[in-house]
Write an enzyme that holds these catalytic residues in place. Structure first.
Site, PDB file in Angstrom:
ATOM      1  N   ASP A  36      -4.948  -6.279  -6.117  1.00  0.00           N
ATOM      2  CA  ASP A  36      -4.997  -6.814  -4.620  1.00  0.00           C
ATOM      3  C   ASP A  36      -4.800  -8.506  -4.471  1.00  0.00           C
ATOM      4  O   ASP A  36      -4.934  -8.896  -5.733  1.00  0.00           O
ATOM      5  CB  ASP A  36      -6.204  -6.585  -4.316  1.00  0.00           C
ATOM      6  CG  ASP A  36      -6.417  -6.699  -2.453  1.00  0.00           C
ATOM      7  OD1 ASP A  36      -6.101  -5.515  -1.950  1.00  0.00           O
ATOM      8  OD2 ASP A  36      -6.760  -7.735  -2.129  1.00  0.00           O
ATOM      9  N   ARG A  70     -10.013   7.702  -7.406  1.00  0.00           N
ATOM     10  CA  ARG A  70     -10.930   6.459  -6.656  1.00  0.00           C
ATOM     11  C   ARG A  70     -12.498   7.107  -6.633  1.00  0.00           C
ATOM     12  O   ARG A  70     -13.492   6.385  -7.227  1.00  0.00           O
ATOM     13  CB  ARG A  70     -10.791   6.083  -5.027  1.00  0.00           C
ATOM     14  CG  ARG A  70     -11.420   5.093  -4.530  1.00  0.00           C
ATOM     15  CD  ARG A  70     -11.286   4.938  -3.105  1.00  0.00           C
ATOM     16  NE  ARG A  70     -11.320   3.654  -2.380  1.00  0.00           N
ATOM     17  CZ  ARG A  70     -12.789   3.289  -2.181  1.00  0.00           C
ATOM     18  NH1 ARG A  70     -13.644   3.967  -2.312  1.00  0.00           N
ATOM     19  NH2 ARG A  70     -12.835   2.105  -1.681  1.00  0.00           N
ATOM     20  N   ARG A 111       0.741  -1.153  -0.011  1.00  0.00           N
ATOM     21  CA  ARG A 111      -0.164   0.148  -0.025  1.00  0.00           C
ATOM     22  C   ARG A 111       0.783   1.235  -0.015  1.00  0.00           C
ATOM     23  O   ARG A 111       0.714   2.035   0.862  1.00  0.00           O
ATOM     24  CB  ARG A 111      -1.050  -0.087   1.133  1.00  0.00           C
ATOM     25  CG  ARG A 111      -1.917  -1.108   0.996  1.00  0.00           C
ATOM     26  CD  ARG A 111      -3.133  -1.119   1.661  1.00  0.00           C
ATOM     27  NE  ARG A 111      -3.432  -2.510   1.858  1.00  0.00           N
ATOM     28  CZ  ARG A 111      -3.823  -3.294   2.833  1.00  0.00           C
ATOM     29  NH1 ARG A 111      -3.917  -2.526   3.853  1.00  0.00           N
ATOM     30  NH2 ARG A 111      -4.224  -4.596   2.827  1.00  0.00           N
TER      31      ARG A 111
HETATM   32  O1  CP3 Z   1       1.139  -1.243  -2.254  1.00  0.00           O
HETATM   33  C1  CP3 Z   1       0.483  -1.196  -3.032  1.00  0.00           C
HETATM   34  O2  CP3 Z   1       0.319   0.387  -3.555  1.00  0.00           O
HETATM   35  C2  CP3 Z   1      -0.114  -1.984  -4.123  1.00  0.00           C
HETATM   36  C3  CP3 Z   1      -1.228  -2.435  -4.101  1.00  0.00           C
HETATM   37  C4  CP3 Z   1      -1.806  -3.546  -2.891  1.00  0.00           C
HETATM   38  C5  CP3 Z   1      -3.051  -3.429  -2.066  1.00  0.00           C
HETATM   39  N1  CP3 Z   1      -3.202  -4.465  -1.353  1.00  0.00           N
HETATM   40  C6  CP3 Z   1      -3.892  -2.438  -2.582  1.00  0.00           C
HETATM   41  C7  CP3 Z   1      -4.938  -2.063  -1.540  1.00  0.00           C
HETATM   42  C8  CP3 Z   1      -1.078  -4.734  -2.114  1.00  0.00           C
HETATM   43  C9  CP3 Z   1       0.358  -5.070  -2.337  1.00  0.00           C
HETATM   44  C10 CP3 Z   1      -2.154  -5.249  -1.359  1.00  0.00           C
HETATM   45  C11 CP3 Z   1      -2.042  -6.512  -0.785  1.00  0.00           C
HETATM   46  C12 CP3 Z   1      -2.697  -7.042   0.172  1.00  0.00           C
HETATM   47  N2  CP3 Z   1      -4.291  -6.957   0.081  1.00  0.00           N
HETATM   48  C13 CP3 Z   1      -2.548  -7.730   1.414  1.00  0.00           C
HETATM   49  C14 CP3 Z   1      -1.275  -8.224   1.651  1.00  0.00           C
HETATM   50  C15 CP3 Z   1      -0.621  -7.286   2.627  1.00  0.00           C
HETATM   51  C16 CP3 Z   1      -1.058  -6.835   3.829  1.00  0.00           C
HETATM   52  O3  CP3 Z   1      -1.410  -5.897   3.971  1.00  0.00           O
HETATM   53  O4  CP3 Z   1      -0.581  -7.604   4.774  1.00  0.00           O
HETATM   54  C17 CP3 Z   1      -3.806  -7.995   2.111  1.00  0.00           C
HETATM   55  C18 CP3 Z   1      -4.331  -9.026   3.343  1.00  0.00           C
HETATM   56  C19 CP3 Z   1      -4.843  -7.426   1.131  1.00  0.00           C
HETATM   57  C20 CP3 Z   1      -6.261  -7.603   1.319  1.00  0.00           C
HETATM   58  C21 CP3 Z   1      -6.956  -6.078   1.610  1.00  0.00           C
HETATM   59  N3  CP3 Z   1      -7.117  -5.438   0.394  1.00  0.00           N
HETATM   60  C22 CP3 Z   1      -7.227  -5.697   2.937  1.00  0.00           C
HETATM   61  C23 CP3 Z   1      -7.362  -6.308   4.159  1.00  0.00           C
HETATM   62  C24 CP3 Z   1      -8.068  -4.374   2.558  1.00  0.00           C
HETATM   63  C25 CP3 Z   1      -8.584  -3.336   3.263  1.00  0.00           C
HETATM   64  C26 CP3 Z   1      -7.494  -2.532   3.811  1.00  0.00           C
HETATM   65  C27 CP3 Z   1      -8.061  -1.456   4.816  1.00  0.00           C
HETATM   66  O5  CP3 Z   1      -7.114  -0.821   5.280  1.00  0.00           O
HETATM   67  O6  CP3 Z   1      -9.203  -0.960   4.908  1.00  0.00           O
HETATM   68  C28 CP3 Z   1      -7.718  -4.151   1.181  1.00  0.00           C
HETATM   69  C29 CP3 Z   1      -8.064  -3.192   0.162  1.00  0.00           C
HETATM   70  C30 CP3 Z   1      -7.064  -2.477  -0.480  1.00  0.00           C
HETATM   71  N4  CP3 Z   1      -6.094  -3.090  -0.941  1.00  0.00           N
HETATM   72  C31 CP3 Z   1      -6.815  -0.888  -0.559  1.00  0.00           C
HETATM   73  C32 CP3 Z   1      -5.617  -0.707  -1.378  1.00  0.00           C
HETATM   74  C33 CP3 Z   1      -5.106   0.290  -1.889  1.00  0.00           C
HETATM   75  C34 CP3 Z   1      -7.580   0.253   0.253  1.00  0.00           C
HETATM   76  C35 CP3 Z   1      -8.787   0.209  -0.853  1.00  0.00           C
HETATM   77  C36 CP3 Z   1      -9.495   1.519  -0.856  1.00  0.00           C
HETATM   78  O7  CP3 Z   1     -10.420   1.518  -0.091  1.00  0.00           O
HETATM   79  O8  CP3 Z   1      -9.396   2.655  -1.566  1.00  0.00           O
END
Ligand code: CP3
Length: 325
Positions: free
Chosen positions: A52, A15, A2
């Protein structure tokens, strides 16, 4: 982790226009634009594809929803052998072509010398989402399957490992210079369970890119598993912020690159304090080769971009002369 995201006003603007998280991921020009935003703003050395870890589960047939405030979830999680057997094994070029298209667009827009990082979720973490239906504190349904129905657990993990391996390979073919395997939930396990129930499948997922691109592995809250994560055979390990990086270097520095590991919450402090903590981290590493400076997890959405800038600025001041930057 992220690097792009909700803490950036330019991300929020895109977004809003796209109408949500999944529409951004599904439109390659938009995904490429988001991927490049932090590179433009901070001049970091690498871009990580905006996607994701849950995208391959959707490609296997599970409906994925991302709701404001709730995060990603699956309304119809896997409940038994019929669901597991129905999971599709499809080549990523057919089931997730948007990922490849986004990578190619990022590569074309990335200044020379900047690296492009691809990633996937590890089989255990994906299995947890697929069975629990969302983020779960205990992973009880998955743990029950693991202990009580080992053959069915193995069937599920084998399918996930196959798809994850293809997914990593596809990303390298489409321009990723390195890949990260995120095992966000495996830190909940004891060493014994990690070695028995996770390591074989993570190894299988990493195998197709062996020799093609450097592979990094990340286990959130995985300090107790560090020896076993190194033993996956990866070229690098991304450390979570609670791991002592000097200790990790002393134990494993000769064998793997180590990435990390500033506490993401430290970026909620003032830019001066961020700089102080980043310098302290670099002092702890002491210029040892094979260090990739990064956070120990994703940037929090409450973070002031100025604090990310302060972190990057410290890295630039301290980069040893002559290193490939
Ligand atoms: O780093 C980057 O910019 C690349 C993109 C990336 C995202 N998710 C974008 C994202 C990467 C590498 C991930 C990995 C990811 N996603 C993981 C593994 C890494 C970690 O965090 O341990 C996991 C478990 C996920 C699953 C996931 N996706 C979750 C739990 C969430 C909610 C997070 C939150 O803070 O509410 C997401 C959504 C997500 N993935 C967002 C982003 C930018 C937020 C989306 C939004 O609402 O705009």
């Amino acid at each position: 982790m992220r690097q792009a995201g909700r803490y950036l006003p330019e991300y929020q603007a895109v977004r809003k226009r796209a109408g949500g998280f999944l529409p951004m991921i599904d439109d390659p020009p938009t995904a490429a634009e988001i991927t490049l935003q932090p590179v433009r703003r901070f001049d970091v050395d690498a871009a990580i594809l905006f996607s994701d870890i849950l995208v391959p589960l959707r490609a296997m047939g599970l409906e994925l929803r991302v709701d404001d405030g709730r995060g990603p979830w699956f309304p119809r999680p896997l409940t038994g052998p019929t669901d597991i057997r129905a999971l599709r094994l499809a080549a990523p070029a057919e089931s997730m072509p948007e990922v490849g298209q986004a990578l190619r667009l990022v590569r074309a827009g990335l200044p020379p010398g900047k690296a492009l990082i691809g990633f996937a979720g590890a089989p255990f973490t994906l299995a947890s989402y697929a069975i629990e239906g969302g983020s779960s504190p205990s992973h009880s349904k998955l743990r029950r399957l693991m202990y009580r129905e080992p053959a069915l657990y193995a069937e599920l993990m084998d399918k996930l490992a196959t798809v994850v391996g293809w997914h990593l390979q596809y990303q390298v073919e489409c321009g990723a210079d390195a890949v990260v395997l995120f095992d966000t939930w495996a830190g909940a396990l004891t060493r014994e369970d990690y070695l028995q129930h996770v390591v074989p499948w993570s190894r299988k997922a990493l195998q197709p890119v062996s020799g093609l691109a450097p592979r990094l592995a990340f286990v959130r809250d995985g300090s107790h598993l560090l020896d076993d994560v190194v033993s996956l055979g990866v070229e690098g390990v991304a450390l979570d912020w609670r791991t002592d990086i000097a200790d990790a270097f002393a134990r494993h520095g000769g064998r793997v690159a180590l990435q990390g590991n500033l506490d993401p919450a430290a970026l909620l402090a003032s830019p001066e304090e961020v700089a102080r903590r980043t310098r302290a981290l670099l002092d702890a590493v002491g210029g040892r080769p094979g260090h990739v400076l990064a956070l120990g997890h994703g940037v929090l959405k409450e973070t002031d971009p100025e604090c990310v800038a302060a972190f990057v600025q410290c890295a630039k001041e301290r980069a040893p002369a002559g290193t490939a930057r």
